[in-house]
Scaffold this motif. Structure first.
Motif, mmCIF file in Angstrom:
data_model
loop_
_atom_site.group_PDB
_atom_site.id
_atom_site.type_symbol
_atom_site.label_atom_id
_atom_site.label_comp_id
_atom_site.label_asym_id
_atom_site.label_seq_id
_atom_site.Cartn_x
_atom_site.Cartn_y
_atom_site.Cartn_z
ATOM 1 N N VAL A 183 0.840 -1.204 0.000
ATOM 2 C CA VAL A 183 0.000 0.000 0.000
ATOM 3 C C VAL A 183 0.872 1.250 0.000
ATOM 4 O O VAL A 183 0.674 2.167 -0.812
ATOM 5 C CB VAL A 183 -0.945 0.008 1.223
ATOM 6 N N PHE A 184 1.846 1.298 0.903
ATOM 7 C CA PHE A 184 2.690 2.491 1.019
ATOM 8 C C PHE A 184 3.755 2.555 -0.086
ATOM 9 O O PHE A 184 4.058 3.629 -0.599
ATOM 10 C CB PHE A 184 3.367 2.536 2.393
ATOM 11 N N ILE A 185 4.335 1.396 -0.447
ATOM 12 C CA ILE A 185 5.420 1.390 -1.443
ATOM 13 C C ILE A 185 4.894 1.742 -2.833
ATOM 14 O O ILE A 185 5.455 2.606 -3.527
ATOM 15 C CB ILE A 185 6.121 0.017 -1.472
ATOM 16 N N PHE A 186 3.784 1.090 -3.228
ATOM 17 C CA PHE A 186 3.266 1.276 -4.586
ATOM 18 C C PHE A 186 1.991 2.123 -4.625
ATOM 19 O O PHE A 186 1.855 2.999 -5.472
ATOM 20 C CB PHE A 186 3.000 -0.093 -5.229
ATOM 21 N N GLY A 187 1.063 1.864 -3.689
ATOM 22 C CA GLY A 187 -0.188 2.613 -3.696
ATOM 23 C C GLY A 187 0.007 4.098 -3.485
ATOM 24 O O GLY A 187 -0.583 4.938 -4.181
ATOM 25 N N PHE A 188 0.850 4.471 -2.506
ATOM 26 C CA PHE A 188 1.141 5.875 -2.237
ATOM 27 C C PHE A 188 2.432 6.341 -2.898
ATOM 28 O O PHE A 188 2.872 7.471 -2.675
ATOM 29 C CB PHE A 188 1.222 6.122 -0.727
ATOM 30 N N SER A 189 3.053 5.446 -3.692
ATOM 31 C CA SER A 189 4.290 5.770 -4.430
ATOM 32 C C SER A 189 5.385 6.319 -3.513
ATOM 33 O O SER A 189 6.119 7.249 -3.874
ATOM 34 C CB SER A 189 3.993 6.788 -5.544
ATOM 35 N N MET A 190 5.542 5.731 -2.324
ATOM 36 C CA MET A 190 6.544 6.203 -1.363
ATOM 37 C C MET A 190 7.873 5.469 -1.495
ATOM 38 O O MET A 190 8.853 5.845 -0.844
ATOM 39 C CB MET A 190 5.994 6.045 0.059
ATOM 40 N N GLY A 191 7.910 4.411 -2.306
ATOM 41 C CA GLY A 191 9.159 3.690 -2.505
ATOM 42 C C GLY A 191 9.677 3.071 -1.219
ATOM 43 O O GLY A 191 8.913 2.545 -0.408
#
Length: 441
Positions: A183-191
């Motif tokens: 969710v955070f890595i790809f969904g929110f594009s936070m890497g």
């Protein structure tokens, strides 16, 4: 608590270890799982992010080392006192150990933020990896008080014999982390920052749940009124906890040394060794969980002077662990390429990872004997021998070898460093176990 005493000192050994070990094995597997999940999802970004997670892993080793220092140091004492039916000192030690853990965790967090970039470089970050390391480490440090508190409470509950309660925090935190990673890595594009945020949220949830579990009936409750500054409690934490520092702390140093030396052969070498380390640690976490299931029985029976029962539990745990590692060693030797490629689809990373994984698996089954020996020495308060065994595999022998072997054999020396260290450690462990058994008469 009287029922728990009777069960640990009188029930069939295989049943006791089974009841104690199954929850701790699940806990260790899920704790290691979130490390694998981070590596898996971050591996979809780029090689530098994969390497950064592996580099910061040494900091997590350091934090876990001191978590186990306080948790095992206080927990070993608690189990022996409960075995000797001295409940009052056990209650004081529980609150005292947790208090020292939280104070130390705040110091580590603040120092980590203040020296963030120098630490990132010291850990082995190359110029291309450094930005990713700073992001991941800076956020991960926020979870220090929660992860240290979780490990402390987890271990104290385990040594009381309440292994079922002790795993709830670890299980919930790991599951939350695994669900939030994509969710955070790809969904929110936070890497790579998203992976760190997911870990911190999972750690906070795990800590809160364990605090709730500590209020269950029969479990020693935490209260500021039982915090003691007496030297004898500090002495017991040091005596029972230093083997954990030797084992986990030196593992942190060895990971830093491994990343530093592997960096001479490129970012792919760091990424490959990071993947192999995570895979072997995930499998080995079952053995750690098995040993942790043996420790409550060992502590209670040693405190009650039931030495034959301690020996029986040791050999039962060792045999089960050896068969388990032998099975997975064969599987990973055969399917090493497929396993490594799951984490990073880079031909150079895969080529290095295959060789390193196969070499490690050759001696891997013997690690069960070494781990059970280490945990028995620690629980029975044989401090010097426990520290020697704890330091041997990933510190005493690994650290000099990681500099010597690559000097003569290049990248091949990096790949064979851990199995060579394991062989030497096994040779050292055998006479130490023999001497301890001679004393238990």
């Amino acid at each position: 608590m009287s029922d728990k005493y009777t069960f640990l000192t009188q029930a069939p050994v295989h049943r006791v270890i089974g009841v104690m070990a199954i929850p701790t094995i699940i806990s260790m597997l899920l704790t290691s799982m979130y490390n694998l999940v981070d590596t898996f999802f971050v591996g979809k970004i780029n090689t530098q992010s994969t390497a950064a997670v592996g580099i910061v892993f040494s900091v997590m080793f350091f934090i876990q080392a001191f978590s186990f220092f306080f948790g095992n140091g206080s927990g070993n004492y608690i189990s022996r006192q409960l075995g000797a039916q001295n409940t009052k000192d056990a209650e004081v030690m529980a609150s005292t150990g947790l208090f020292y853990t939280l104070v130390f965790s705040l110091i580590v967090m603040l120092l980590g933020w203040f020296f963030l970039e120098p630490i990132s470089i010291l850990l082995g970050s190359t110029p291309t990896i450094l930005p990713y390391t700073r992001q991941y480490l800076g956020i991960s440090l926020l979870g220090t008080p929660f992860i240290m508190g979780t490990f402390c409470i987890n271990n104290q509950m385990r040594f009381q014999g309440f292994t079922k309660y002790s795993v709830y925090g670890a299980i919930s935190g790991s599951i939350i982390n695994c669900l939030l990673d994509p969710v955070f890595i790809f969904g929110f594009s936070m890497g790579v920052s998203g992976a760190a945020v997911a870990s911190v949220i999972g750690q906070i949830c795990g800590f809160v749940i364990l605090l709730i579990m500590s209020q269950k009936e029969g479990v020693i409750h935490y209260t500021h009124r039982r915090i003691s500054f007496e030297g004898r409690f500090v002495k017991e934490i040091i005596a029972g906890g230093t083997p954990s520092i030797s084992r986990q702390g030196l593992a942190s140093v060895s990971t830093i040394a491994l990343n530093s030396v592997a960096g001479n052969y490129g970012d792919a070498a760091i990424a490959a060794m990071s993947i192999v380390t995570r895979i072997s640690m995930f499998i080995f976490s079952v053995i750690v969980g098995l040993g942790q299931g043996f420790q409550p029985m060992c502590g209670f029976c040693y405190g009650a002077k039931l030495y034959d029962r301690v020996k029986e539990g040791f050999w039962f745990s060792t045999k089960i662990g050896t068969f388990f590692l032998l099975f997975w060693s064969v599987v990973l030797i055969i399917f090493s390429g497929e396993v490594v490629s799951l984490f990073r689809d880079d031909p150079e990373v895969i080529a290095i990872g295959i060789q390193a994984l196969r070499y490690q698996m050759i001696i891997f089954p013997a690690c069960s004997f070494m781990m059970m020996a280490n945990m028995m020495m620690q629980t029975c308060r044989k401090t010097i021998r426990a520290n020697i065994l704890a330091a041997s595999r990933q510190g005493l022998f690994f650290i000099p070898l990681i500099f010597v072997l690559p000097y003569f054999y290049g990248l091949f020396g990096v790949e064979i460093c851990q199995p060579v260290s394991d062989i030497i450690s096994l040779i050292v462990t055998i006479p130490i176990v023999w001497s301890a058994f001679k004393e238990m008469r």
